[in-house]
Motif scaffolding. Structure first.
Motif, PDB file in Angstrom:
ATOM      1  N   VAL A 164      -1.464 -43.670 -30.572  1.00 32.81           N
ATOM      2  CA  VAL A 164      -1.471 -42.287 -30.113  1.00 32.81           C
ATOM      3  C   VAL A 164      -1.768 -42.192 -28.621  1.00 32.81           C
ATOM      4  O   VAL A 164      -2.533 -42.978 -28.061  1.00 32.81           O
ATOM      5  N   CYS A 165      -1.140 -41.232 -28.008  1.00 36.57           N
ATOM      6  CA  CYS A 165      -1.465 -40.720 -26.671  1.00 36.57           C
ATOM      7  C   CYS A 165      -0.593 -39.480 -26.495  1.00 36.57           C
ATOM      8  O   CYS A 165       0.206 -39.159 -27.377  1.00 36.57           O
ATOM      9  N   ASP A 166      -0.738 -38.786 -25.380  1.00 42.12           N
ATOM     10  CA  ASP A 166      -0.068 -37.496 -25.229  1.00 42.12           C
ATOM     11  C   ASP A 166       1.040 -37.556 -24.181  1.00 42.12           C
ATOM     12  O   ASP A 166       1.122 -38.486 -23.373  1.00 42.12           O
ATOM     13  N   TRP A 167       1.873 -36.532 -24.217  1.00 45.23           N
ATOM     14  CA  TRP A 167       3.028 -36.376 -23.320  1.00 45.23           C
ATOM     15  C   TRP A 167       2.878 -35.043 -22.592  1.00 45.23           C
ATOM     16  O   TRP A 167       2.648 -34.009 -23.223  1.00 45.23           O
ATOM     17  N   ALA A 168       2.981 -35.075 -21.273  1.00 39.05           N
ATOM     18  CA  ALA A 168       2.950 -33.841 -20.482  1.00 39.05           C
ATOM     19  C   ALA A 168       3.964 -33.961 -19.351  1.00 39.05           C
ATOM     20  O   ALA A 168       4.198 -35.044 -18.811  1.00 39.05           O
ATOM     21  N   THR A 169       4.565 -32.842 -19.008  1.00 37.58           N
ATOM     22  CA  THR A 169       5.486 -32.811 -17.873  1.00 37.58           C
ATOM     23  C   THR A 169       4.880 -32.002 -16.737  1.00 37.58           C
ATOM     24  O   THR A 169       4.025 -31.134 -16.964  1.00 37.58           O
ATOM     25  N   PRO A 170       5.258 -32.306 -15.488  1.00 33.65           N
ATOM     26  CA  PRO A 170       6.293 -33.268 -15.119  1.00 33.65           C
ATOM     27  C   PRO A 170       5.806 -34.703 -15.251  1.00 33.65           C
ATOM     28  O   PRO A 170       4.625 -34.998 -15.019  1.00 33.65           O
ATOM     29  N   LEU A 171       6.730 -35.573 -15.639  1.00 35.28           N
ATOM     30  CA  LEU A 171       6.408 -36.989 -15.677  1.00 35.28           C
ATOM     31  C   LEU A 171       6.313 -37.528 -14.251  1.00 35.28           C
ATOM     32  O   LEU A 171       6.942 -37.002 -13.330  1.00 35.28           O
ATOM     33  N   PRO A 172       5.542 -38.590 -14.041  1.00 35.61           N
ATOM     34  CA  PRO A 172       5.470 -39.180 -12.709  1.00 35.61           C
ATOM     35  C   PRO A 172       6.786 -39.868 -12.353  1.00 35.61           C
ATOM     36  O   PRO A 172       7.654 -40.076 -13.204  1.00 35.61           O
ATOM     37  N   ALA A 173       6.933 -40.247 -11.083  1.00 33.49           N
ATOM     38  CA  ALA A 173       8.154 -40.924 -10.641  1.00 33.49           C
ATOM     39  C   ALA A 173       8.398 -42.185 -11.457  1.00 33.49           C
ATOM     40  O   ALA A 173       9.539 -42.500 -11.816  1.00 33.49           O
ATOM     41  N   GLY A 195      -4.539 -34.343 -26.247  1.00 32.45           N
ATOM     42  CA  GLY A 195      -5.010 -32.996 -25.938  1.00 32.45           C
ATOM     43  C   GLY A 195      -4.641 -32.535 -24.548  1.00 32.45           C
ATOM     44  O   GLY A 195      -4.766 -31.346 -24.238  1.00 32.45           O
ATOM     45  N   ASP A 196      -4.158 -33.446 -23.696  1.00 30.77           N
ATOM     46  CA  ASP A 196      -3.768 -33.084 -22.337  1.00 30.77           C
ATOM     47  C   ASP A 196      -2.274 -32.834 -22.220  1.00 30.77           C
ATOM     48  O   ASP A 196      -1.746 -32.726 -21.114  1.00 30.77           O
ATOM     49  N   GLY A 197      -1.583 -32.742 -23.338  1.00 26.41           N
ATOM     50  CA  GLY A 197      -0.146 -32.535 -23.325  1.00 26.41           C
ATOM     51  C   GLY A 197       0.315 -31.696 -24.493  1.00 26.41           C
ATOM     52  O   GLY A 197      -0.424 -30.843 -24.980  1.00 26.41           O
ATOM     53  N   ILE A 198       1.520 -31.978 -24.965  1.00 25.94           N
ATOM     54  CA  ILE A 198       2.171 -31.075 -25.925  1.00 25.94           C
ATOM     55  C   ILE A 198       2.421 -31.682 -27.303  1.00 25.94           C
ATOM     56  O   ILE A 198       3.004 -31.028 -28.156  1.00 25.94           O
ATOM     57  N   ILE A 199       1.983 -32.892 -27.532  1.00 23.48           N
ATOM     58  CA  ILE A 199       2.267 -33.536 -28.816  1.00 23.48           C
ATOM     59  C   ILE A 199       1.439 -32.905 -29.931  1.00 23.48           C
ATOM     60  O   ILE A 199       0.240 -32.651 -29.767  1.00 23.48           O
ATOM     61  N   ASP A 200       2.100 -32.688 -31.065  1.00 24.51           N
ATOM     62  CA  ASP A 200       1.444 -32.118 -32.246  1.00 24.51           C
ATOM     63  C   ASP A 200       0.859 -33.266 -33.075  1.00 24.51           C
ATOM     64  O   ASP A 200       1.500 -33.802 -33.975  1.00 24.51           O
ATOM     65  N   PHE A 201      -0.381 -33.640 -32.761  1.00 21.98           N
ATOM     66  CA  PHE A 201      -1.017 -34.741 -33.465  1.00 21.98           C
ATOM     67  C   PHE A 201      -1.332 -34.383 -34.920  1.00 21.98           C
ATOM     68  O   PHE A 201      -1.419 -35.269 -35.766  1.00 21.98           O
ATOM     69  N   ALA A 202      -1.480 -33.113 -35.200  1.00 18.59           N
ATOM     70  CA  ALA A 202      -1.787 -32.703 -36.572  1.00 18.59           C
ATOM     71  C   ALA A 202      -0.663 -33.101 -37.517  1.00 18.59           C
ATOM     72  O   ALA A 202      -0.897 -33.744 -38.551  1.00 18.59           O
ATOM     73  N   SER A 203       0.569 -32.734 -37.184  1.00 18.91           N
ATOM     74  CA  SER A 203       1.681 -33.010 -38.100  1.00 18.91           C
ATOM     75  C   SER A 203       1.981 -34.502 -38.168  1.00 18.91           C
ATOM     76  O   SER A 203       2.241 -35.042 -39.259  1.00 18.91           O
TER      77      SER A 203
END
Length: 287
Positions: A212-221, A231-239
């Protein structure tokens, strides 16, 4: 507060730490498990690393990583397969050195397109060929090869296997104890069929590890370094976590983060922050 008992620190999250420093950081933060990486293990030597793992009292959740065998026949491919065989042996030794509950799981990243090639179909067929060559060695060593599908943005340079469905199709010809799959939230969250494929992986007994880890945009170069704390991004860890749990998977859950800011932070701080984010995003959905 101790870390959740199923939380494992994948060493990639502590990229700059030696094996000794990583062990110390996770012990101080109350972890019970660690996922080893080949480079810090090789820095001290396999025998020394095994003694360190035994002395730590930690479980080994996986050994990372090997694979990268999409090139055509020749000296480079032969060398890659030989290195994979060494990785299988490392995995067996480290898992045997770990505490009860350690798992001899070697995470495999397929590799991208060979230099100058546009033949993705051929590259994928060579992944299947490599698995067929390595599976008998893994079976003899008691090691599970865990194919990790990577997000499609890595298809050209890192992994021509992009979905759990592809990974499961590759694994299907082998016993589940020999070839399984890695479910990594960063790589699979986007897949419209991910929940169905997690369920399939469970029915087939092929979930070798959950990362597990999270995904947030914008992605780095450098998109390799785009991972975040849960928790710092948009992934739905619950489902995703509920789906993995519903398959009966009871193993450790690794946090694997590639992020330059996190790599630059003090190791103990990262271990504690990882445990805190796991507690609030993942642990609530565990049985």
């Amino acid at each position: 507060m101790s870390a959740h008992p199923r939380l494992s620190m994948n060493q990639a999250t502590l990229k700059k730490a030696t094996l000794a420093e990583a062990i110390a950081a996770v012990q101080e933060a109350g972890y019970q498990a660690i996922g080893t990486w080949r480079e810090p293990v090789q820095d001290v030597g396999l025998d020394t690393a095994a003694r360190m793992i035994t002395d730590s009292g930690l479980r080994v959740s996986t050994h990372c990583r090997s694979g990268f065998f999409t090139m055509p026949d020749g000296t480079e491919r032969a060398a890659s397969l030989d290195d994979n065989r060494r990785a299988i042996e490392e995995t067996a030794v480290l898992a045997a050195a770990g505490a009860d509950g350690s798992r001899p799981v070697l995470v495999l990243v397929a590799g991208g397109l060979p230099d100058g090639s546009r033949d993705i179909v051929g590259a994928r067929s060579r992944v299947a060929d490599a698995l067929a060559e390595l599976a008998p060695h893994a079976a003899d060593a008691g090691v599970t090869l865990a194919i990790e599908p990577l997000h499609p943005m890595y298809c050209s340079d890192r992994a021509v296997v992009s979905t759990l469905g592809q990974a499961l199709d590759l694994a299907a010809r082998f016993d589940p104890s020999v070839v399984g799959v890695t479910v990594d939230t960063f790589h699979v969250w986007w897949d419209p069929d991910v929940l169905g494929q997690i369920s399939r992986a469970g029915r087939e007994g092929r979930i070798a590890t959950y990362q597990v880890c999270d995904w947030a945009t914008p992605l780095p170069a450098d998109v390799l370094l785009g991972r975040r704390y849960m928790g710092d991004g948009i992934i739905d860890f619950a489902s995703l976590t509920a789906a993995v749990e519903a398959t009966g998977y009871t193993g450790d859950i690794e946090v694997e983060i590639f992020n330059q800011d996190i790599w630059n932070a003090p190791f103990g701080q990262v271990a504690h922050r990882t445990a805190e984010s796991f507690a609030t995003t993942v642990a609530a959905h565990l049985s």
